[in-house]
Design a protein around this motif. Structure first.
Motif, PDB file in Angstrom:
ATOM      1  N   THR A   1       0.853  -1.196   0.000  1.00 29.45           N
ATOM      2  CA  THR A   1       0.000   0.000   0.000  1.00 29.45           C
ATOM      3  C   THR A   1       0.888   1.244   0.000  1.00 29.45           C
ATOM      4  OG1 THR A   1      -0.130   0.178   2.406  1.00 29.45           O
ATOM      5  CG2 THR A   1      -1.814  -1.161   1.335  1.00 29.45           C
ATOM      6  N   ARG A   2       0.310   2.372  -0.457  1.00 32.86           N
ATOM      7  CA  ARG A   2       1.053   3.624  -0.411  1.00 32.86           C
ATOM      8  C   ARG A   2       0.692   4.339   0.893  1.00 32.86           C
ATOM      9  NH1 ARG A   2      -0.064   6.963  -5.582  1.00 32.86           N
ATOM     10  NH2 ARG A   2      -2.092   5.927  -5.387  1.00 32.86           N
ATOM     11  N   LEU A   3       1.702   4.461   1.744  1.00 34.52           N
ATOM     12  CA  LEU A   3       1.527   5.068   3.059  1.00 34.52           C
ATOM     13  C   LEU A   3       1.912   6.543   2.989  1.00 34.52           C
ATOM     14  CD1 LEU A   3       1.148   4.058   6.167  1.00 34.52           C
ATOM     15  CD2 LEU A   3       3.617   4.380   6.255  1.00 34.52           C
ATOM     16  N   ALA A   4       1.035   7.423   3.486  1.00 34.78           N
ATOM     17  CA  ALA A   4       1.377   8.839   3.619  1.00 34.78           C
ATOM     18  C   ALA A   4       1.774   9.077   5.071  1.00 34.78           C
ATOM     19  CB  ALA A   4       0.184   9.712   3.254  1.00 34.78           C
ATOM     20  N   PHE A   5       2.784   9.913   5.286  1.00 32.54           N
ATOM     21  CA  PHE A   5       3.386  10.065   6.610  1.00 32.54           C
ATOM     22  C   PHE A   5       3.857  11.511   6.733  1.00 32.54           C
ATOM     23  CE2 PHE A   5       7.384   8.698   9.227  1.00 32.54           C
ATOM     24  CZ  PHE A   5       6.722   8.910  10.427  1.00 32.54           C
ATOM     25  N   THR A   6       3.507  12.171   7.837  1.00 28.46           N
ATOM     26  CA  THR A   6       3.877  13.584   7.992  1.00 28.46           C
ATOM     27  C   THR A   6       4.033  13.958   9.454  1.00 28.46           C
ATOM     28  OG1 THR A   6       3.296  15.853   7.334  1.00 28.46           O
ATOM     29  CG2 THR A   6       1.487  14.447   8.042  1.00 28.46           C
ATOM     30  N   VAL A   7       4.794  15.012   9.719  1.00 29.16           N
ATOM     31  CA  VAL A   7       4.964  15.528  11.084  1.00 29.16           C
ATOM     32  C   VAL A   7       5.101  17.045  11.030  1.00 29.16           C
ATOM     33  CG1 VAL A   7       7.499  15.222  11.023  1.00 29.16           C
ATOM     34  CG2 VAL A   7       6.323  15.320  13.227  1.00 29.16           C
ATOM     35  N   ASP A   8       4.530  17.730  12.014  1.00 33.55           N
ATOM     36  CA  ASP A   8       4.650  19.182  12.141  1.00 33.55           C
ATOM     37  C   ASP A   8       4.596  19.596  13.603  1.00 33.55           C
ATOM     38  OD1 ASP A   8       4.785  20.957   9.706  1.00 33.55           O
ATOM     39  OD2 ASP A   8       3.160  19.631   9.067  1.00 33.55           O
ATOM     40  N   SER A   9       5.372  20.623  13.930  1.00 31.03           N
ATOM     41  CA  SER A   9       5.315  21.184  15.279  1.00 31.03           C
ATOM     42  C   SER A   9       4.482  22.454  15.272  1.00 31.03           C
ATOM     43  CB  SER A   9       6.728  21.504  15.783  1.00 31.03           C
ATOM     44  OG  SER A   9       7.430  20.317  16.031  1.00 31.03           O
TER      45      SER A   9
END
Lengths: 320, 320
Positions: free
Chosen positions: A32-40
């Motif tokens: 599967t295509r996993l989307a992954f993100t992080v923000d402060s």
């Protein structure tokens, strides 16, 4: 900031996914295509008309997942708290984050809390990360805008930044302008319905619409034109901009996006989008003119033309 | 802290995954078991013998993924920086994070940077999040320790906390004790080889071995015994503890874990583990005595018995 990221972080972490500079990384994982993100989030003040740091942190991460066409699924939330922060403030922020997550149909499944001494952090900072899956058939990227694409903006510009400014400085627009802070999952789902070929999406947060469009122009290697008269701006925001000398094109938003859609699908997509509460004011604001020499041109209300450049410096710090 | 998390966050975000209280969430996604975790790092000072905040942040997240038996794959890193932080400091931290990621065979695929005004944050805080996959057949949980299990500790206790303390306060152990900060993926892979049935894993970070064992005792509803004479502590750390009145069982580690393994597989697992550099001193330090009334008993070097309780308060703040 852009230069700092390019030099320091791309140098240290270099890989193909990071270099794509999307709002979320998209990686292959077990078929599967996993989307992954992080923000402060370091917004000041913690509470403002239309939201607080908890709601903002959840919306920001949900929206970054949406911007690559992913269905947001799971979030993690990490708090850095100043010693002595009231339990009531923390509870309110956490409740707000929890409610926003439920509204966006995502689960907060992991987290962390660090408490640091008085003066080591200004009250509370929140970092959120998220994962989602990109449905098969969806191919959305800031590099995919194509000549002929219509540019759809999902609603009015500048509400978030003016709300923060009003709350921070006690300005008189305070009562009238609330942040647009909202999860965009419903609106993006409406846009993508019926297999609509959406090429690019971006939410105009820091740096505003001007920066979002320039980024897409650069990554897709296209020139685009937008029409000032077609861009929705609430009268209170326009008034605040006039008084403060701000340009709404550079103001941060937290519940809006621009979409690049083939011309033949644009009207139908717009119709579906307008049926979603937070996108009732959606409008077609321009089009991709052609390939090469990336730039954004604004056709002003009186018919003039000017180049819209990326923001040089932030109009207001600690806005998200 | 435990109470705060239970009350505020479980209340606001409540769901079954969060309540499992593992080092990483494990969720079903597209037919695979996805591990997902986030942690903020606020260590002071930023640089210490054996590492820095960049290395620590990557190790911490890689290790949290390892503790549910996952193969770590992708990381996100978010920086909150104080205005005026030197570019050289930032570059060193980023390089260190990048090198540690390569050592652990994970890719840093997303990130964020916020710069806040002088005094709004103490130099630099880093939040890392990570995803990985749990291989089929692996079923590791802090709730899975069983009567008869042997308890393996992967190496000596307390190096990280004493290194931080020495660096911060300029204490004379400074030169001799380096943080054990290291990615545990290699050691955990060695432990899991040949289908070894590992029941529970935990890395004794904040709160040390005492807290890690008590948490497993509580979640698995078991009583356990550990043998003081079997627990490796470096002479310099033992000396520092004596002078400062610290108990090594409560000291934070950043490159160690405890594993609960069926007795019949423990010796073979220990042998494989000792072949990995960072686990050369691994030892069987105790066993699960039986079900019910969760507690941890220490058999002292002179044959006495005492209950090992969870840490009440931190011995040292801003250690990770």
């Amino acid at each position: 900031m852009h230069e700092l990221i390019e030099k320091v972080f791309f140098g240290a972490f270099d890989n193909a996914v990071l270099r794509r500079a999307e709002d979320s990384a998209v990686v292959e994982q077990g078929g599967t295509r996993l989307a992954f993100t992080v923000d402060s989030y370091v917004v000041s003040p913690l509470f403002f008309p239309g939201g607080d740091i908890g709601k903002l942190a959840v919306c920001g991460t949900v929206n970054d997942l949406c911007m690559v066409g992913a269905r947001p699924q799971f979030l993690g939330v990490s708090f850095i708290l100043e010693e002595g922060l009231s339990a009531e403030v923390l509870r309110t922020i956490a409740q707000s984050a929890g409610e926003t997550a439920r509204e966006a149909a995502v689960e907060i499944v992991c987290g962390d809390t660090k408490v640091v001494g008085k003066g080591a952090v200004d009250q509370a900072f929140v970092t959120t990360c998220g994962v989602g899956t990109v449905p098969s058939g969806v191919d959305i990227s800031a590099s995919n805008a194509r000549p002929g694409d219509k540019i759809i903006l999902s609603g009015s510009l500048g509400d978030h930044e003016i709300a923060i400014l009003s709350a921070r400085e006690g300005l008189p627009f305070s009562g009238n302008v609330a942040s647009d802070c909202a999860p965009l999952s419903g609106a993006v789902a409406a846009l993508l319905a019926e297999g609509t070929p959406v090429h690019a999406l971006r939410d105009p947060t820091r740096g505003g619409l001007a920066s979002a469009l320039n980024e897409i122009a650069r990554l897709s290697n296209v020139a685009m034109e937008i029409h000032e008269s077609a861009i929705p701006v609430r009268p209170e925001v326009a008034e605040a901009c006039e008084i403060l000398g701000f340009d709404p094109l550079y103001l941060a938003n937290e519940g809006k996006f621009v979409a690049f859609v083939s011309a033949e699908h644009a009207d139908a997509a717009l119709g579906r989008l307008r049926a979603v509460g937070c996108a009732a004011q959606a409008a077609i604001i321009g089009e991709v003119a052609g390939h090469g020499l990336p730039h954004v041109t604004l056709i002003t209300s009186v018919g003039g033309r000017r180049i819209v450049d990326v923001a040089a410096g932030t109009q207001l710090p600690r806005i998200c």
